[in-house]
Design a protein around this motif. Structure first.
Motif, PDB file in Angstrom:
ATOM      1  N   GLU A  85       0.865  -1.181   0.000  1.00  0.00           N
ATOM      2  CA  GLU A  85       0.000   0.000   0.000  1.00  0.00           C
ATOM      3  C   GLU A  85       0.900   1.229   0.000  1.00  0.00           C
ATOM      4  O   GLU A  85       1.813   1.339   0.824  1.00  0.00           O
ATOM      5  CB  GLU A  85      -0.909   0.039   1.247  1.00  0.00           C
ATOM      6  CG  GLU A  85      -1.724   1.338   1.283  1.00  0.00           C
ATOM      7  CD  GLU A  85      -2.708   1.447   2.452  1.00  0.00           C
ATOM      8  OE1 GLU A  85      -2.647   0.609   3.373  1.00  0.00           O
ATOM      9  OE2 GLU A  85      -3.520   2.386   2.431  1.00  0.00           O
ATOM     10  N   ASN A 123      -4.396   5.076  -2.372  1.00  0.00           N
ATOM     11  CA  ASN A 123      -5.656   5.527  -1.759  1.00  0.00           C
ATOM     12  C   ASN A 123      -6.284   6.627  -2.601  1.00  0.00           C
ATOM     13  O   ASN A 123      -5.603   7.572  -3.006  1.00  0.00           O
ATOM     14  CB  ASN A 123      -5.401   6.041  -0.348  1.00  0.00           C
ATOM     15  CG  ASN A 123      -4.992   4.924   0.581  1.00  0.00           C
ATOM     16  OD1 ASN A 123      -5.817   4.145   1.028  1.00  0.00           O
ATOM     17  ND2 ASN A 123      -3.681   4.798   0.821  1.00  0.00           N
ATOM     18  N   GLU A 129      -7.561   1.936  -3.405  1.00  0.00           N
ATOM     19  CA  GLU A 129      -8.279   1.734  -2.144  1.00  0.00           C
ATOM     20  C   GLU A 129      -9.270   2.878  -1.976  1.00  0.00           C
ATOM     21  O   GLU A 129      -8.899   4.048  -2.010  1.00  0.00           O
ATOM     22  CB  GLU A 129      -7.307   1.700  -0.959  1.00  0.00           C
ATOM     23  CG  GLU A 129      -6.393   0.501  -1.001  1.00  0.00           C
ATOM     24  CD  GLU A 129      -5.573   0.303   0.286  1.00  0.00           C
ATOM     25  OE1 GLU A 129      -5.860   0.968   1.305  1.00  0.00           O
ATOM     26  OE2 GLU A 129      -4.655  -0.538   0.254  1.00  0.00           O
ATOM     27  N   ASP A 176     -11.546   0.001   1.623  1.00  0.00           N
ATOM     28  CA  ASP A 176     -10.735   0.348   2.787  1.00  0.00           C
ATOM     29  C   ASP A 176     -11.632   0.566   4.009  1.00  0.00           C
ATOM     30  O   ASP A 176     -12.815   0.893   3.873  1.00  0.00           O
ATOM     31  CB  ASP A 176     -10.000   1.656   2.442  1.00  0.00           C
ATOM     32  CG  ASP A 176      -8.690   1.797   3.194  1.00  0.00           C
ATOM     33  OD1 ASP A 176      -8.425   0.985   4.093  1.00  0.00           O
ATOM     34  OD2 ASP A 176      -7.940   2.738   2.853  1.00  0.00           O
ATOM     35  N   LYS A 207     -10.562  -4.534   3.142  1.00  0.00           N
ATOM     36  CA  LYS A 207      -9.628  -4.349   4.253  1.00  0.00           C
ATOM     37  C   LYS A 207     -10.421  -4.104   5.533  1.00  0.00           C
ATOM     38  O   LYS A 207     -11.134  -3.099   5.642  1.00  0.00           O
ATOM     39  CB  LYS A 207      -8.703  -3.170   3.965  1.00  0.00           C
ATOM     40  CG  LYS A 207      -7.798  -3.420   2.769  1.00  0.00           C
ATOM     41  CD  LYS A 207      -6.900  -2.252   2.491  1.00  0.00           C
ATOM     42  CE  LYS A 207      -5.736  -2.242   3.470  1.00  0.00           C
ATOM     43  NZ  LYS A 207      -4.823  -1.120   3.146  1.00  0.00           N
TER      44      LYS A 207
HETATM   45 CA    CA Z   1      -5.727   2.587   2.679  1.00  0.00          CA
END
Ligand code: CA
Ligand code: C2E
Ligand code: CA
Length: 612
Positions: free
Chosen positions: A393, A452, A484, A514, A535
């Motif tokens: 990530e 992200n 994400e 996320d 996640k």
């Molecule tokens: Ca994230």
């Protein structure tokens, strides 16, 4: 002008200038600046039936005028008034199109009637008809606004109709002229967008303020206010939104000013404020703080939430200058000082430059992007059983020379409120993809990397194409990248955002939900869009071994996702106990400080080498 005349107004401007018949015999021309079809074009259409008020005390004369009009080409409705008083009453209440006024009325003279009409603000066109009076009377009557003058001895049906028609035309033209003058005045002294005084009026008021101050010893403050990052608003949200932002900001400025202050827009995103009667720096600063405060509330414009900041330069009369040009340049200089030092405001003081406001993070961040103060760190996601790195990530970091290390939790929300988030995200995309290319060249990591993405970017229908273009330019595949998106962002997003996510997924870019467990995503949506990863929010993970409730949440997410072939990653693993509990509950993948902290690329390479 009487409503009747307004409604039926008049005359066609045949060329670029309109002739106005003037009262003193000379002609007056109004330049009709580049007439645009439909806007400046001016048509006269005479009322079908002209409502005439005939003010005449003599029965015989009244009847004669009636007869002439009946035989004329005009179609008239005649209202009779045998006295001045009655005439005035009808003028006020019935607003006729035209008044035929005799000089001698039993109770008043025509001149007295005209004076009273002027006092009442009645502007109906008047034609005077009388048997007496020399040149002097004519001049007086004309000065009082009479349009035409007809001696009774010369009266016939054509003369009468000509006079009535031309008076109606003149009246309508005059009304039009007044409107044009008003418009010109507005244009030359006021800013059309915000309605605030413009540069011209501001300079005039500043000179006036200085003259008053010289005369009565009063003082005032001059503030130069300039918005930060306004160009970004225009570039990213369009000029339509930009204009609305300016109008709203202008009204917020006004909401904190007093009636005696002048807020004006000099142009672009530059505003000034003249604070009348302000004697001390602390008063001017208190006002600047109020402005900053009122500006800091985010603006909701159409579907956007926009945050703007303002930089203010402050100077005082007479301590920082007694002439307009010096005051302006000092306020301007202080404003630039504010911008340069990222402060809300700076008070001009050649010696000290002491008074200044808080630091602007937004303005700073914009510069950080240009000066490459941002960098990426990468945190591995691993298979909890085999310890194999399955993905990374990418997380952004900002090292500012002035502010030190600033965490994303501090500046991402700020960037999201201004229009900076797009610029920031694409800078991140560039950094991450470049790093992936470098890893491939070094024959190192080949795992997918996730970025992200803020909810705000999902409204951009070009997002998938822009990301794919960035990948292709570097010979990277869609499957090399993952985005994400938080569950909350997805749950609250509109149809458009959902389409953008679906398009990213369809292009082969992995979608990861996320912070899962905090929002309300339906599993149907997960199935429909082809989500590749969920996640579990670290809220349910970090203290997992101690909390039964968290354990059951993790277990059910793992079970459901398993049935849909979606990978479940637990984030926030901080201990071995937590990691073991996760595998027991069926969660096979994880990320967290216990495994590895987010690391810079070179640190990550060393970490990987130690792992093998
Ligand atoms: Ca994230
Ligand atoms: P997130 O996407 O949920 O990222 C995970 C955050 O948890 C990261 O914080 C990471 O450093 C931290 N973390 C990782 N392992 C552990 C752990 O075991 N325990 C604890 N307590 N924390 C852990 P970071 O980097 O400060 O990022 C915070 C948030 O800022 C991110 O939350 C994400 O929402 C946002 N963010 C970070 N980088 C970016 C970015 O490049 N773009 C965008 N749009 N947002 C970003
Ligand atoms: Ca997260």
């Amino acid at each position: 002008m009487a409503e009747a005349v307004k409604r039926n107004c008049p005359l066609r401007a045949q060329m670029n200038s309109i002739r106005l018949a003037s009262v003193d015999g000379r002609s007056l021309y109004v330049q009709n600046a580049s007439p645009q079809q439909g806007e400046n074009e001016f048509r006269y259409s005479r009322p079908k039936v002209i409502r005439l008020l005939l003010a005449e005390d003599d029965d015989v004369d009244r009847e004669r005028v009636q007869r002439l009009l009946a035989r004329s080409r005009l179609s008239c409705e005649i209202i009779e008034a045998p006295s001045g008083k009655q005439a005035l009453e009808i003028m006020r209440n019935e607003a006729p199109d035209c008044l035929l006024l005799d000089y001698h009325l039993g109770d008043m003279t025509g001149i007295e009637v005209l004076n009273q009409m002027a006092q009442d603000g009645v502007a109906t066109p008047v034609i005077m008809i009388t048997g007496v009076g020399g040149e002097e009377l004519v001049v007086t009557a004309m000065r009082l606004g009479v349009y035409d003058y007809l001696p009774k001895s010369l009266l016939n049906k054509d003369k009468l109709s000509d006079a009535i028609e031309s008076s109606l035309e003149q009246a309508a033209l005059q009304w039009r002229l007044i409107e044009m003058q008003k418009k010109l005045e507005r244009m030359s002294f006021y800013d059309e967008l915000t309605g605030l005084p413009n540069r011209n009026l501001f300079f005039d008021r500043l000179e006036q303020e200085i003259l008053n101050a010289e005369r009565d010893g009063s003082r005032f403050a001059l503030l130069m206010m300039d918005l930060n990052l306004f160009k970004e608003v225009n570039d990213q949200l369009g000029h339509g939104v930009g204009d609305k932002v300016l109008a709203e900001i202008a009204s917020r400025f006004c909401s904190v000013a007093r009636k005696s202050d002048t807020i004006s827009r000099l142009g672009g995103d530059e505003f000034t404020c003249l604070l009348h009667g302000v004697e001390s720096v602390s008063c001017a600063v208190a006002f600047a703080e109020k402005v900053v405060d009122v500006i800091s509330t985010p603006l909701a414009i159409d579907d956007n939430v926009v945050q703007v900041e303002v930089s203010i330069g402050i100077c005082l009369y007479p301590s920082h200058g007694t002439e307009a040009s010096l005051l302006l340049s000092n306020a301007d200089h202080a404003m630039y000082q504010a911008k340069k030092s990222f402060r809300d405001y700076v008070v001009h003081d050649a010696a000290r430059q002491k008074e200044s406001g808080r630091i602007h993070v937004g303005l700073h961040l914009n510069r950080a992007l240009d000066h490459k103060e941002l960098y990426m760190v990468y945190q591995p996601k691993i298979n909890l059983m085999t310890h194999e790195v399955i993905a990374l990530e990418a997380l952004v970091r900002w090292r500012s020379p002035e502010l030190g290390l600033v965490g994303p939790a501090q500046f991402i929300p700020l960037a999201e409120r201004s229009a900076l988030i797009t610029k920031l995200t694409f800078a991140i995309v560039d950094m991450v993809l470049d790093q992936m290319v470098a890893w491939r060249l070094q024959k190192q990591l080949r795992v997918p990397v996730s970025i992200n993405i803020s909810a705000r970017l999902l409204d951009d229908t070009n997002l998938p194409a822009k990301i794919l273009d960035n990948l292709h330019r570097r010979n990277l595949q869609a499957a090399d990248l993952m985005v994400e998106v938080t569950e909350t962002a997805l749950a609250s997003s509109n149809e458009l955002a959902k389409r953008v996510v679906a398009e990213l997924a369809a292009a082969g870019i992995g979608i990861s939900i996320d912070d899962f467990g905090t929002g309300f995503t339906s599993f149907k949506y997960i199935r429909d869009i082809d989500i590749s990863e969920i996640k579990i929010d670290r809220l349910f993970v970090t203290d997992l071994s101690e909390k039964e409730r968290d354990a059951s949440i993790v277990r059910s997410i793992a079970l459901l996702s398993d049935s849909m072939a979606v990978r479940v990653v637990a984030e926030g693993i901080e201990s071995q106990e937590c990691q073991s509990a996760l595998t027991r509950l069926g969660c096979m993948y994880g990320q967290g400080y216990h495994i590895a902290h987010p690391m810079r690329a070179d640190e990550l390479t060393r970490w990987l080498q130690r792992l093998h």
